[in-house]
Write a protein that holds these residues in place. Structure first.
Motif, PDB file in Angstrom:
ATOM      1  N   ARG A   6     100.911  35.424  75.856  1.00 11.76           N
ATOM      2  CA  ARG A   6      99.559  34.900  76.117  1.00 11.76           C
ATOM      3  C   ARG A   6      99.210  35.180  77.572  1.00 11.76           C
ATOM      4  NH1 ARG A   6     100.059  28.817  73.493  1.00 11.76           N
ATOM      5  NH2 ARG A   6     100.908  29.523  71.496  1.00 11.76           N
ATOM      6  N   GLU A  62      97.910  33.835  80.067  1.00  5.24           N
ATOM      7  CA  GLU A  62      97.484  32.605  80.744  1.00  5.24           C
ATOM      8  C   GLU A  62      97.758  32.761  82.221  1.00  5.24           C
ATOM      9  OE1 GLU A  62      98.255  28.796  78.454  1.00  5.24           O
ATOM     10  OE2 GLU A  62      99.937  30.029  77.835  1.00  5.24           O
ATOM     11  N   GLY A  89     106.606  26.731  84.431  1.00  2.76           N
ATOM     12  CA  GLY A  89     106.605  26.270  83.041  1.00  2.76           C
ATOM     13  C   GLY A  89     105.581  26.979  82.167  1.00  2.76           C
ATOM     14  N   ARG A  90     104.850  27.946  82.725  1.00  2.01           N
ATOM     15  CA  ARG A  90     103.842  28.663  81.946  1.00  2.01           C
ATOM     16  C   ARG A  90     103.977  30.158  82.233  1.00  2.01           C
ATOM     17  NH1 ARG A  90      99.871  27.274  78.859  1.00  2.01           N
ATOM     18  NH2 ARG A  90      99.951  25.036  79.106  1.00  2.01           N
ATOM     19  N   TYR A  91     104.341  30.909  81.237  1.00  2.00           N
ATOM     20  CA  TYR A  91     104.582  32.343  81.413  1.00  2.00           C
ATOM     21  C   TYR A  91     103.686  33.134  80.465  1.00  2.00           C
ATOM     22  CZ  TYR A  91     108.660  29.971  83.196  1.00  2.00           C
ATOM     23  OH  TYR A  91     109.461  29.103  83.860  1.00  2.00           O
ATOM     24  N   PHE A 128     106.654  34.082  76.721  1.00  2.00           N
ATOM     25  CA  PHE A 128     107.502  32.904  76.642  1.00  2.00           C
ATOM     26  C   PHE A 128     108.130  32.899  75.254  1.00  2.00           C
ATOM     27  CE2 PHE A 128     104.635  30.357  74.007  1.00  2.00           C
ATOM     28  CZ  PHE A 128     103.441  31.025  74.200  1.00  2.00           C
ATOM     29  N   GLN A 131     109.605  30.895  71.716  1.00  2.00           N
ATOM     30  CA  GLN A 131     109.493  29.706  70.866  1.00  2.00           C
ATOM     31  C   GLN A 131     110.507  29.748  69.738  1.00  2.00           C
ATOM     32  OE1 GLN A 131     105.438  29.506  69.443  1.00  2.00           O
ATOM     33  NE2 GLN A 131     104.764  28.345  71.231  1.00  2.00           N
ATOM     34  N   ARG A 164      95.649  19.433  69.686  1.00  2.00           N
ATOM     35  CA  ARG A 164      96.275  20.751  69.605  1.00  2.00           C
ATOM     36  C   ARG A 164      95.213  21.849  69.695  1.00  2.00           C
ATOM     37  NH1 ARG A 164     100.669  21.337  70.204  1.00  2.00           N
ATOM     38  NH2 ARG A 164     101.086  22.934  68.695  1.00  2.00           N
ATOM     39  N   ALA A 217     104.939  19.172  77.552  1.00  2.00           N
ATOM     40  CA  ALA A 217     105.150  19.278  76.105  1.00  2.00           C
ATOM     41  C   ALA A 217     106.288  20.249  75.826  1.00  2.00           C
ATOM     42  CB  ALA A 217     103.884  19.757  75.425  1.00  2.00           C
ATOM     43  N   VAL A 218     107.313  19.782  75.114  1.00  2.00           N
ATOM     44  CA  VAL A 218     108.409  20.696  74.775  1.00  2.00           C
ATOM     45  C   VAL A 218     108.286  21.210  73.346  1.00  2.00           C
ATOM     46  CG1 VAL A 218     110.208  20.140  76.438  1.00  2.00           C
ATOM     47  CG2 VAL A 218     109.888  18.665  74.462  1.00  2.00           C
ATOM     48  N   ALA A 219     107.475  20.551  72.554  1.00  2.00           N
ATOM     49  CA  ALA A 219     107.259  21.032  71.186  1.00  2.00           C
ATOM     50  C   ALA A 219     105.961  20.471  70.648  1.00  2.00           C
ATOM     51  CB  ALA A 219     108.407  20.589  70.285  1.00  2.00           C
ATOM     52  N   GLY A 220     105.350  21.221  69.759  1.00  2.00           N
ATOM     53  CA  GLY A 220     104.115  20.741  69.150  1.00  2.00           C
ATOM     54  C   GLY A 220     103.967  21.340  67.772  1.00  2.00           C
ATOM     55  N   ALA A 259     106.373  24.359  66.876  1.00  2.00           N
ATOM     56  CA  ALA A 259     106.930  25.342  67.808  1.00  2.00           C
ATOM     57  C   ALA A 259     107.582  24.597  68.970  1.00  2.00           C
ATOM     58  CB  ALA A 259     105.821  26.236  68.343  1.00  2.00           C
ATOM     59  N   GLY A 310     109.067  25.077  72.751  1.00  2.00           N
ATOM     60  CA  GLY A 310     109.020  26.008  73.876  1.00  2.00           C
ATOM     61  C   GLY A 310     110.403  26.148  74.490  1.00  2.00           C
ATOM     62  N   ARG A 342     111.028  25.983  78.509  1.00  2.00           N
ATOM     63  CA  ARG A 342     111.080  24.636  79.101  1.00  2.00           C
ATOM     64  C   ARG A 342     112.381  23.932  78.758  1.00  2.00           C
ATOM     65  NH1 ARG A 342     104.745  23.166  77.980  1.00  2.00           N
ATOM     66  NH2 ARG A 342     104.013  25.083  78.952  1.00  2.00           N
TER      67      ARG A 342
HETATM   68  P1  AMP Z   1     101.610  25.876  71.367  1.00  7.16           P
HETATM   69  O1  AMP Z   1     101.943  27.057  70.517  1.00  7.16           O
HETATM   70  O2  AMP Z   1     100.571  26.164  72.419  1.00  7.16           O
HETATM   71  O3  AMP Z   1     101.370  24.636  70.597  1.00  7.16           O
HETATM   72  O4  AMP Z   1     102.897  25.587  72.225  1.00  7.16           O
HETATM   73  C1  AMP Z   1     104.109  25.089  71.668  1.00  7.16           C
HETATM   74  C2  AMP Z   1     105.122  24.980  72.787  1.00  7.16           C
HETATM   75  O5  AMP Z   1     105.363  26.267  73.355  1.00  7.16           O
HETATM   76  C3  AMP Z   1     104.634  24.138  73.955  1.00  7.16           C
HETATM   77  O6  AMP Z   1     104.968  22.801  73.746  1.00  7.16           O
HETATM   78  C4  AMP Z   1     105.380  24.730  75.128  1.00  7.16           C
HETATM   79  O7  AMP Z   1     106.655  24.129  75.233  1.00  7.16           O
HETATM   80  C5  AMP Z   1     105.536  26.177  74.763  1.00  7.16           C
HETATM   81  N1  AMP Z   1     104.549  27.016  75.450  1.00  7.16           N
HETATM   82  C6  AMP Z   1     103.267  27.265  75.107  1.00  7.16           C
HETATM   83  N2  AMP Z   1     102.679  28.109  75.964  1.00  7.16           N
HETATM   84  C7  AMP Z   1     103.596  28.427  76.898  1.00  7.16           C
HETATM   85  C8  AMP Z   1     103.624  29.267  78.053  1.00  7.16           C
HETATM   86  N3  AMP Z   1     102.572  29.981  78.424  1.00  7.16           N
HETATM   87  N4  AMP Z   1     104.764  29.340  78.788  1.00  7.16           N
HETATM   88  C9  AMP Z   1     105.860  28.632  78.400  1.00  7.16           C
HETATM   89  N5  AMP Z   1     105.913  27.834  77.321  1.00  7.16           N
HETATM   90  C10 AMP Z   1     104.805  27.724  76.569  1.00  7.16           C
END
Ligand code: AMP
Length: 418
Positions: free
Chosen positions: A111, A113, A118-120, A123, A125, A256, A278-281, A303, A305, A308
């Motif tokens: 992505r 971003e 903590g944001r790459y 990343f 999953q 979400r 957030a470590v999982a969602g 998912a 992460g 993290r």
């Molecule tokens: P999401 O798919 O956005 O619901 O994200 C699920 C999990 O993936 C999140 O809780 C994070 O732990 C991890 N995650 C999402 N985006 C990133 C990112 N850009 N860098 C690192 N971890 C991420």
């Protein structure tokens, strides 16, 4: 020098052993719950993500790595795994024998971003998806499985947050009231949220901008709009979690980011990370399989992460790296040849083995063995060759034993097996 692309990273040893530990724990744990591994590709047709995640989401609007494929097809590096798993479930008719299928996947997502701690942009999953079950018990089981997974990894300070996003029968009324309420305060909303008002007002609920947070404090709650079926479903999820003694918080602000969610949505947060807590969602997506051209089968997934998690696990086990069990130190040409053979044979017999062929002094080699954290050294010098026995020395106890060359592999292997 050519450098790494911004937002991407190299996973180097010893940290890579933490990744292996987390992935292996996940595989074992999820397989206990009946999940099987699926490995979809990282590249898909762009259309798949547009149709599943939703046109008016941050991911699809601005975060996808998309480029032209052959003919008129646009291709995208997957920003998440669920869409691919659903595509594979439909394409290979995995529902034909039995609609109930449980899969997990492990791999990188992409992505665009803004990179930060903590944001790459690449990343990783671990995903789990269940198809063909609409029972609330499976929702509770997934939350339970996740919480126990984190416990296995000794990660603490966790909390489970739950919400219900309703279904196409009850959500439109909520969306309408929410959009109206937010429109009345549009002067206090950030630019992104003003844009979201029309297309995706529910996203405003999880905007982190303080002025938006103030506005949504008075927003209506989806939970007051749930139809009878959705309300009963959500109640049952909570009841089974209570029985399993899993603590959770009901969080009406949890929406979400993706469009495809229905009913149960959940997030696992930790106090041990900064802003990216957030470590999982995950959540239910009962209409997605049909929306993508498959049979009407309910589904739910999450998912985790991994990046993290690695941070959290590394903080607990800083000395995860281990040195070789046997470090072979050959002295002289003839010894080198023997050392080379034993290095191969011992490793093949399951003993973690290293050897040094630099020809430096024993003192220098011992220092290197010590630095590498070797458990034992195997010294092969002129004396050992004429005795036809090598010297195994334990680096900690300093205990030494002479081992006949012709039984060396079996003897050392037996030592480590015992
Ligand atoms: P999401 O798919 O956005 O619901 O994200 C699920 C999990 O993936 C999140 O809780 C994070 O732990 C991890 N995650 C999402 N985006 C990133 C990112 N850009 N860098 C690192 N971890 C991420």
């Amino acid at each position: 020098m050519i450098q790494l692309v911004r937002g991407f990273k190299d996973i180097l040893p010893p940290e890579s052993s933490v990744w292996q530990y987390i992935e292996n724990t996940a595989k074992q744990h999820f397989e206990n719950f009946g999940f099987k591994e699926m490995r979809p590709p990282v590249l898909e047709q762009t259309e798949l993500f547009k149709r599943s995640i939703g046109e008016h989401t941050d991911i699809v609007e601005k975060e996808m790595y998309t480029f032209a494929g052959s003919k008129d097809t646009m291709l995208t590096l997957r920003p998440e795994a669920t869409a691919s798993v659903v595509r594979a479930y439909i394409q290979h008719k995995l529902y034909a024998a039995d609609p109930v299928c449980k899969f997990y996947t492990i791999g990188p997502m992409f992505r665009k971003e803004r990179p930060q701690k903590g944001r790459y942009r690449q990343f990783h999953q671990i995903n789990a998806e269940v198809f063909g079950v609409d029972s609330p018990y499976i929702d509770a089981q997934l939350v339970f499985m996740l919480m126990r997974f984190f416990e296995r990894l000794s990660i603490g300070g966790l909390s489970a947050h739950l919400n219900s996003l309703g279904c196409p029968a009850c959500r439109p009324a909520f969306r309408k009231d929410l959009a109206e309420m937010l429109a009345g305060h549009s002067d206090k909303l950030c630019e992104d949220c003003v844009r979201r008002l029309d297309k995706n007002p529910m996203r405003v609920l999880d905007c982190k901008v303080p002025s938006c947070r103030e506005v949504v404090a008075d927003a209506p709650s989806m939970l007051d709009y749930l139809c009878e079926d959705c309300a009963l479903h959500f109640k049952a999820v909570q009841q089974i979690l209570d029985k399993l003694e899993i603590a959770y918080e009901i969080d009406p602000g949890l929406v979400r980011g993706l469009d495809y969610y229905t009913r149960t949505a959940f997030e696992i947060q930790t106090e041990e990370l900064g802003a990216q807590n957030a470590v999982a969602g995950g959540g239910r997506y009962d209409n997605l399989v049909e929306m993508l051209g498959g049979p009407a089968q309910p589904a739910i997934g999450f998912a985790v992460g991994v990046d993290r998690l690695v941070e959290l696990v590394s903080a607990k086990f800083p000395a995860y790296d281990s040195g070789p069990q046997v470090f072979i130190l050959p002295m002289g040409d003839q010894a080198m040849e023997m050392g080379a053979q034993f290095a191969c044979l011992l490793a093949d017999a399951g003993v973690i083995t290293e050897a040094d062929f630099s020809g430096r002094s024993l003192k220098a080699l011992m220092r290197r063995a010590d630095r590498m954290g070797a458990e034992n050294v195997l010294i092969i010098g002129e004396q050992e060759i004429s005795d036809n026995a090598a010297l195994l020395r334990n680096m900690k106890t300093r205990h030494q034993q002479s081992i006949p060359m012709d039984r060396l592999v079996e003897t050392i292997r037996a030592e480590f097996d015992g």
